[in-house]
Design a protein around this motif. Sequence first.
Motif, PDB file in Angstrom:
ATOM      1  N   ALA A  74     -67.554  35.106  62.252  1.00 26.23           N
ATOM      2  CA  ALA A  74     -66.103  35.308  62.172  1.00 26.23           C
ATOM      3  C   ALA A  74     -65.652  35.365  60.715  1.00 26.23           C
ATOM      4  CB  ALA A  74     -65.372  34.202  62.919  1.00 26.23           C
ATOM      5  N   PHE A  77     -66.236  38.817  59.304  1.00 24.37           N
ATOM      6  CA  PHE A  77     -65.365  39.870  59.839  1.00 24.37           C
ATOM      7  C   PHE A  77     -63.907  39.644  59.461  1.00 24.37           C
ATOM      8  CE2 PHE A  77     -69.202  40.889  62.021  1.00 24.37           C
ATOM      9  CZ  PHE A  77     -69.156  42.272  62.086  1.00 24.37           C
ATOM     10  N   GLU A  78     -63.512  38.392  59.286  1.00 24.71           N
ATOM     11  CA  GLU A  78     -62.138  38.120  58.856  1.00 24.71           C
ATOM     12  C   GLU A  78     -61.904  38.625  57.430  1.00 24.71           C
ATOM     13  OE1 GLU A  78     -61.801  33.933  59.633  1.00 24.71           O
ATOM     14  OE2 GLU A  78     -61.794  34.241  61.806  1.00 24.71           O
ATOM     15  N   VAL A 101     -62.733  45.836  63.362  1.00 19.99           N
ATOM     16  CA  VAL A 101     -62.499  46.041  61.925  1.00 19.99           C
ATOM     17  C   VAL A 101     -62.772  47.504  61.580  1.00 19.99           C
ATOM     18  CG1 VAL A 101     -63.142  43.641  61.392  1.00 19.99           C
ATOM     19  CG2 VAL A 101     -64.884  45.449  61.257  1.00 19.99           C
TER      20      VAL A 101
ATOM     21  N   ALA B  96     -63.391  32.803  67.654  1.00 19.84           N
ATOM     22  CA  ALA B  96     -63.975  33.496  66.513  1.00 19.84           C
ATOM     23  C   ALA B  96     -63.463  34.932  66.383  1.00 19.84           C
ATOM     24  CB  ALA B  96     -65.510  33.488  66.617  1.00 19.84           C
ATOM     25  N   PHE B  97     -62.951  35.471  67.466  1.00 16.69           N
ATOM     26  CA  PHE B  97     -62.401  36.832  67.449  1.00 16.69           C
ATOM     27  C   PHE B  97     -60.894  36.826  67.208  1.00 16.69           C
ATOM     28  CE2 PHE B  97     -65.966  39.274  69.445  1.00 16.69           C
ATOM     29  CZ  PHE B  97     -66.792  38.206  69.764  1.00 16.69           C
ATOM     30  N   ARG B  99     -58.622  35.885  64.998  1.00 18.60           N
ATOM     31  CA  ARG B  99     -57.907  36.309  63.788  1.00 18.60           C
ATOM     32  C   ARG B  99     -57.956  37.824  63.589  1.00 18.60           C
ATOM     33  NH1 ARG B  99     -56.634  31.562  60.953  1.00 18.60           N
ATOM     34  NH2 ARG B  99     -58.356  30.080  60.938  1.00 18.60           N
ATOM     35  N   LEU B 100     -58.777  38.496  64.383  1.00 15.22           N
ATOM     36  CA  LEU B 100     -58.971  39.937  64.194  1.00 15.22           C
ATOM     37  C   LEU B 100     -58.015  40.766  65.044  1.00 15.22           C
ATOM     38  CD1 LEU B 100     -62.882  39.897  64.179  1.00 15.22           C
ATOM     39  CD2 LEU B 100     -61.342  39.755  62.219  1.00 15.22           C
ATOM     40  N   TYR B 124     -59.654  26.956  63.810  1.00 14.73           N
ATOM     41  CA  TYR B 124     -58.624  27.872  64.288  1.00 14.73           C
ATOM     42  C   TYR B 124     -57.335  27.144  64.658  1.00 14.73           C
ATOM     43  CZ  TYR B 124     -62.037  31.452  63.828  1.00 14.73           C
ATOM     44  OH  TYR B 124     -62.931  32.320  63.279  1.00 14.73           O
TER      45      TYR B 124
END
Lengths: 332, 332
Positions: A74, A77-78, A101, B96-97, B99-100, B124
């Motif tokens: 994460a 990718f963030e 992304v 984990a996803f 924030r995207l 988070y």
Amino acid sequence: MLASIAHRVPPRSYGPWEQVASTLAEGLVARGHDVTLFATADSVTSARLHAEAAAGYEEDAAVDAKVYEALHIAACFERAAEFDVISNQFDFLPLAFSRLVRTPVVTTIHGFSSERIVPVYRAYDDIAHYVAISDADRHPSLTYDATIHHGIHLEQFTLGAGDGGYLLFLGRIHPDKGTAVAVDVARRAGLPLVIAGVVHDGRYFAEEVEPYVDGSAVTYLGPVGPAERDRLLGGARALLHLIGFDEPFGLSVVESLATGTPVIAFPRGSLPELVDDGLTGFLVADADAAVDAVRRLASLDRAACRKAARTRFSAERMVADYERLFARISAT
Amino acid sequence: MLASIAHRVPPRSYGPWEQVASTLAEGLVARGHDVTLFATADSVTSARLHAEAAAGYEEDAAVDAKVYEALHIAACFERAAEFDVISNQFDFLPLAFSRLVRTPVVTTIHGFSSERIVPVYRAYDDIAHYVAISDADRHPSLTYDATIHHGIHLEQFTLGAGDGGYLLFLGRIHPDKGTAVAVDVARRAGLPLVIAGVVHDGRYFAEEVEPYVDGSAVTYLGPVGPAERDRLLGGARALLHLIGFDEPFGLSVVESLATGTPVIAFPRGSLPELVDDGLTGFLVADADAAVDAVRRLASLDRAACRKAARTRFSAERMVADYERLFARISAT
């Protein structure tokens, strides 16, 4: 670059994925690129280091693999918008983030642990950029951007004389790696066998390897660090790589060549791409042929082995290949 | 709504996370919401179903948990822009996803399998919306939007007469659930014990439960489906819930109340929030007190148990609580 977090980067002993991530990250920095390496906090790198896990989950029981894999991937990718390209050296889980992304993700597939993981690669085949680590490891249902063989730091390996009077097994102690076959071949060839590596299959070691370990005909050293690895390889008559699986790439094979030591191997997986039969070793059909090959080792030229490693398996060659690929992908 | 994919939704027998996802999805659809349920392909729902895995990974060995968790979660987040809110009933990996995407993610924390998973929730905490399933299960280092107790479909449970002449253990056979304590208490209270549930700890079952199973004093039925569950609960004098851990929520406890059957429980975790001592059961300090409580069961009113379930633990109450929370969060 998103590294595996099983071990630190570079690994202290075992850790081929982490080794490749290290070699590639250092090489790209040396060529002037701005590289952020996502890896464990105890990693050693000249790139910018971003760490979520204090240490590798194989090295520190306090690090929960699933928890830190999630935080680690994460985190990369963030920050995706900061990067021209993400080099994924981690396996399949980062693919699940890749449609969220804009940054292209180049995934080096370090082998398929099982056919069961193929569905994830297939699900992202349309947007993914896959790199095979050997032509043999290309999965027929996937689309690849390139095959890039691993490279090693040639300067960390010394051309040895091969005068230790022993054969060498170097790698995980596991049926895949053929440790017991190496024991059998060395005994029949009348040469001592030195075994170095971590035990990955305890029962196999206890039942099929350890009973033969006597400190003279068969010696077991455990895992070895870089310096001893270089010395062991350089002193060996040959590396026995009599594998029981289709190995995607054999780092120890090219490391052996770098010390001038030829390789006797079964021609499975990537091995025909790594060993030139009759020049840098022998590709043999079975244990009988391996015993026979030991007797023909004198016909091989150790300098030719070293030269093949330098020409085809140097870190510089690998880094240049990836650099070209990353440039092409980030330009489109 | 992102459900767990260990089992189908709703579960055939065991599967509390999948049961809550089902109850909530059906309830929201009934109230006119457009719900997409991410779950296994064999799930049964009136919501729109999006499935990546053919079946639950606990139910079909061909489904690799790690592979299908990745595909399943990614599928939801890749479609995030279509949704006003994502209800995460899956555990920590979806965070984990989160924030995207721009869509708010409301994560129901179904308990902490270990303190080791807390770092992900903490990482988070700033953007997450956490729902506790009991006040007792709130972790002191996290920020919560609400506590929402689970609710059940009251119409699937019948007010029983409690005239079967037995005590009941209903749940996983595991030290956490106190199966062996229930055996001990029932024997000392002089009443037969009926045990229903899946064996989660085979050695515990073999050593501490099975030796007492004789088909009369102690009967073991295995896992049971909804109809038999209702019948078993309704016929029991009491449910023995003598747990060995801080249970985040006990679905079987409120199911028992829904059939009018009081609950004798250790006051750990959420139990003081579920059982009104002296009204819908007894909260007891130890096995001795549990034996004593069995003798006091006649003082309890079965209709009051059913009423407490209807008032505090109905699906309608749970759905309304979540609906209010989702509306508040999607409006900000």
